[in-house]
Design a protein around this motif. Structure first.
Motif, PDB file in Angstrom:
ATOM      1  N   SER A  68      -0.613  -0.232  -6.207  1.00 15.91           N
ATOM      2  CA  SER A  68      -1.104   0.853  -5.351  1.00 15.91           C
ATOM      3  C   SER A  68      -2.621   0.842  -5.270  1.00 15.91           C
ATOM      4  CB  SER A  68      -0.615   2.205  -5.882  1.00 15.91           C
ATOM      5  OG  SER A  68       0.790   2.192  -5.977  1.00 15.91           O
ATOM      6  N   ASP A 104       1.999   8.034  -5.538  1.00 10.64           N
ATOM      7  CA  ASP A 104       1.125   6.895  -5.313  1.00 10.64           C
ATOM      8  C   ASP A 104       0.110   7.173  -4.224  1.00 10.64           C
ATOM      9  OD1 ASP A 104       2.161   5.338  -7.196  1.00 10.64           O
ATOM     10  OD2 ASP A 104       2.777   3.706  -5.875  1.00 10.64           O
ATOM     11  N   GLU A 153       5.181  -2.411   0.027  1.00 11.76           N
ATOM     12  CA  GLU A 153       5.054  -2.453  -1.429  1.00 11.76           C
ATOM     13  C   GLU A 153       6.434  -2.293  -2.060  1.00 11.76           C
ATOM     14  OE1 GLU A 153       2.771   0.803  -3.099  1.00 11.76           O
ATOM     15  OE2 GLU A 153       3.062   0.091  -5.147  1.00 11.76           O
TER      16      GLU A 153
END
Ligand SMILES: Nc1nc2c(ncn2[C@@H]2O[C@H](COP(=O)(O)OP(=O)(O)O)[C@@H](O)[C@H]2O)c(=O)[nH]1
Ligand SMILES: [Mg+2]
Length: 336
Positions: A68, A104, A153
């Motif tokens: 992140s 995040d 991600e």
């Protein structure tokens, strides 16, 4: 529930790069309702000619490796190159944790406020396959809305790496230094999937260790047979904190994209991904249809008990449920 727009309103809004409408269209895509599904498919069809132009980058690595934080710094680097970036996530655990990328998002605070960036938390879902389909569709909407770089991600662990690899053009593996044992520990399959490896947190006292780790991975990757696209995955170091090594990673991605477009692999890879997507969709559809069948729901616990008590063979249990489900479906007409 928010009022739905018309198909034309969604399409027009997305193509005009209206973020509010983009977000609403993504919400529509994530909806489980049958009517929303139909609407979502029409929207996707409508924007399809405007998709496919982004570079799709997958980022993976163990929790804590710095994904992140890296995306925050790398994302800022990309927007400083005057490119628009969308960040999505695959999180098979989001059902339980209610979307951990939300937490995040605070790690991506600067990027979240960047007018050239768009961050979307992972959709929740019962299966990784379902979540993956929605992420793929979201990616298409973001491309139609003019985002030139899409980052996906992996938030969870395990299967999600394979799923992300199957939807991106370039797969970046982030690794920690102080390796040695780690080198043994990382699943070989994931190393093999990487188009580049970056050793993170190469700053302060860690700098030397990161460089040593880099050499180890260079050697390790040498042992692998060359990939079918003729690309030798480079190993780099970076620091998201000090913002070093980012432009090098960007150059690797640029070179990869140029080479792969030239040798035809870029297109071939996407064609294969599209086929795999169709099969995924079929599997996912059949599976959810089966488990949502009331007859299956009514009987599955009993059959589970019979199997646990060793009164029934697993195959027998499976066939009993499948037969009932199929009988029910043969009579209802199937509309394609
Ligand atoms: N020293 C240093 N620490 C970092 C760097 N990038 C991330 N971290 C730290 O590593 C921890 C995990 O980072 P995070 O981005 O949440 O990792 P993720 O779980 O892979 O998303 C956090 O405490 C970060 O502050 C870096 O470049 N240098
Ligand atoms: Mg994270």
């Amino acid at each position: 529930m928010q009022k739905r727009l018309t198909v034309e309103e969604y399409i027009k809004g997305i193509l005009l790069q209206d973020r509010i409408i983009l977000s609403r269209a993504i919400t529509l895509i994530e909806s489980q309702l049958a009517n929303d599904r139909k609407l979502a498919e029409k929207v996707l069809e409508g924007v399809l000619p405007n998709t496919g132009n982004a570079i799709r980058i997958g980022i993976t690595g163990v929790p804590g490796v710095g994904k992140s934080t890296f995306i925050e710094s790398f994302g800022k680097f990309i927007t400083s190159q005057n490119k628009k970036i969308a960040v999505l996530a695959i999180d098979p655990t989001s059902q339980r944790t209610k979307g951990s990328i939300m937490g995040d998002k605070t790690r991506m605070e600067e990027l979240a406020h960047d007018s050239k960036a768009y961050i979307r938390p992972s959709p929740s879902g019962n299966t990784l396959g379902g979540v993956a389909n929605k992420t793929r569709e979201t990616m298409l909407l973001c491309e139609a809305a003019g985002f030139e770089i899409i980052i996906v991600e992996t938030v969870g662990v395990g299967q999600s790496e394979t799923v992300v690899k199957g939807m991106v053009d370039f797969f970046l593996l982030l690794m920690l230094s102080g390796a040695g044992d780690e080198l043994q520990g990382i699943k070989r399959g994931i190393m093999e999937m990487a188009d580049a490896v970056a050793i993170t947190k190469a700053d302060g006292d860690n700098n030397q260790k990161a460089n040593n780790a880099r050499m180890e991975y260079v050697h390790a990757l040498h042992l692998y047979p060359p990939t079918q696209n003729n690309w030798y995955p480079p190993v780099l170091t970076c620091s998201a904190l000090e913002k070093t090594g980012l432009s090098e990673i960007w150059h690797v991605i640029m070179n990869f994209s140029i080479q792969m477009q030239e040798n035809g692999y870029w297109k071939k890879n996407r064609q294969e991904q599209n086929l795999a997507w169709m099969y995924d969709y079929i599997r996912h559809f059949l599976e959810s249809q089966f488990f949502e069948d009331q007859h299956v729901k009514d009987n599955i616990k009993l059959i589970e008990r019979n199997i646990l008590n060793e009164q029934m063979l697993p195959i027998k249990g499976a066939m009993a449920l499948l037969e009932k489900h199929i009988q029910k479906n043969v009579s209802s007409s199937i509309d394609i």
